[in-house]
Design an enzyme around this catalytic site. Structure first.
Site, PDB file in Angstrom:
ATOM      1  N   VAL A  69     -41.355  -6.961 -54.114  1.00 45.07           N
ATOM      2  CA  VAL A  69     -40.094  -6.467 -53.575  1.00 45.07           C
ATOM      3  C   VAL A  69     -40.003  -5.006 -53.985  1.00 45.07           C
ATOM      4  CG1 VAL A  69     -37.575  -6.632 -53.664  1.00 45.07           C
ATOM      5  CG2 VAL A  69     -38.957  -8.713 -53.670  1.00 45.07           C
ATOM      6  N   ASP A  97     -39.653  -3.809 -44.734  1.00 46.61           N
ATOM      7  CA  ASP A  97     -40.638  -4.187 -45.747  1.00 46.61           C
ATOM      8  C   ASP A  97     -40.068  -4.110 -47.159  1.00 46.61           C
ATOM      9  OD1 ASP A  97     -40.429  -1.435 -45.829  1.00 46.61           O
ATOM     10  OD2 ASP A  97     -42.574  -1.089 -46.118  1.00 46.61           O
ATOM     11  N   ARG A 102     -48.717 -10.274 -48.726  1.00 42.21           N
ATOM     12  CA  ARG A 102     -50.042 -10.044 -48.141  1.00 42.21           C
ATOM     13  C   ARG A 102     -50.906 -11.282 -48.378  1.00 42.21           C
ATOM     14  NH1 ARG A 102     -52.229  -4.768 -50.071  1.00 42.21           N
ATOM     15  NH2 ARG A 102     -50.752  -4.026 -48.504  1.00 42.21           N
ATOM     16  N   GLU A 164     -41.819  -8.876 -44.642  1.00 41.27           N
ATOM     17  CA  GLU A 164     -43.003  -8.446 -43.901  1.00 41.27           C
ATOM     18  C   GLU A 164     -44.206  -9.207 -44.429  1.00 41.27           C
ATOM     19  OE1 GLU A 164     -44.948  -4.288 -42.546  1.00 41.27           O
ATOM     20  OE2 GLU A 164     -45.131  -4.720 -44.682  1.00 41.27           O
ATOM     21  N   GLU A 179     -59.308   2.945 -48.098  1.00 46.43           N
ATOM     22  CA  GLU A 179     -58.655   3.991 -47.309  1.00 46.43           C
ATOM     23  C   GLU A 179     -57.420   4.526 -48.028  1.00 46.43           C
ATOM     24  OE1 GLU A 179     -55.957   5.411 -43.903  1.00 46.43           O
ATOM     25  OE2 GLU A 179     -55.646   3.912 -45.468  1.00 46.43           O
ATOM     26  N   HIS A 180     -56.655   3.611 -48.623  1.00 48.80           N
ATOM     27  CA  HIS A 180     -55.451   4.018 -49.363  1.00 48.80           C
ATOM     28  C   HIS A 180     -55.818   4.904 -50.557  1.00 48.80           C
ATOM     29  CE1 HIS A 180     -51.445   3.761 -51.118  1.00 48.80           C
ATOM     30  NE2 HIS A 180     -52.020   3.464 -52.271  1.00 48.80           N
TER      31      HIS A 180
END
Length: 226
Positions: A69, A97, A102, A164, A179-180
């Site tokens: 959260v 979000d 995930r 989300e 990538e992050h």
């Protein structure tokens, strides 16, 4: 009776809001609590599906699950960046979000299986779906995003929590993590050569997913040796 500026009000979704800004205090904690409980509701549903599928098939389609959260600092920064007033109603409507989940799956087919099972549940309402697996982002990002609403039974009302849910494969998750890190390291100013290599890596990850899916399907279709 008209609620005073210091009194809670209930919006059409059942979420408690106030006219003033979401300042630190009991009201803000209760506002975020709805998201925390909503996240726990969805987590419980996913874990039930995970255990049931493991019992039926002898294996789990889910590799791992992470959740969070947003902190008030992160939420405030995003609201300011997007020009969103810091009120309960505004944040709930514009920031989807606040609560995030995930789910990393073994294969692409598992992504859609879990998503379909989750959305078939009567107390889960789909707000919007974005399929970046079927239609990847220009940089190569692939994932299935679901914005869903779920009820949370509080002491004095039924509130609505928006969550989300991101579903992806191990290969997609590995690529997104790299990538992050690269974009964080370069503060978004990533050299063109690195961007091109990242895009190529995304294509390689997609090809790997397809190969692994085919090998898995072939292995399951063949009879076991005596």
């Amino acid at each position: 009776m008209i609620a005073s500026p210091r009194s809670p009000a209930i919006d059409q979704s059942g979420t408690e809001t106030r006219q003033e800004d979401l300042e630190p205090g009991p009201h803000l904690r209760r506002f975020l609590m709805v998201y925390e409980f909503g996240l726990q509701e969805i987590l419980t549903k996913i874990k039930i599906l995970q255990e049931e599928l493991r019992l039926i098939n002898g294996e789990s389609p889910i590799e791992h699950i992470t959740s969070r959260v947003k902190s008030i600092e992160s939420l405030t920064a995003k609201a300011l960046r997007k020009g969103i007033p810091l009120t309960g109603a505004s944040v709930r409507e514009a920031v989807h979000d606040v609560a995030g989940l995930r789910i990393v799956c073994s294969f692409v087919s598992d992504v859609y299986t879990i998503a379909d099972m989750l959305l078939r549940q009567s107390d889960v309402e789909l707000v919007v779906a974005k399929d970046y697996i079927a239609d990847p982002k220009p940089n190569g990002y692939r994932s299935l995003h679901l914005i869903i609403d779920t009820p949370v039974h509080m002491s004095d009302r039924v509130a609505t929590a928006r969550v989300e849910v991101q579903l992806r494969t191990v290969a997609m998750d590995f690529w997104a993590s790299l990538e992050h890190k690269i974009f964080y390291r370069w503060h978004q100013h990533v050299p063109t050569a690195l961007r091109e290599e990242l895009a190529e890596a995304a294509r390689s990850a997609s090809a790997l997913d397809q190969t692994m899916q085919r090998l898995h399907s072939e292995a399951r279709s063949r009879p076991l040796p005596p």
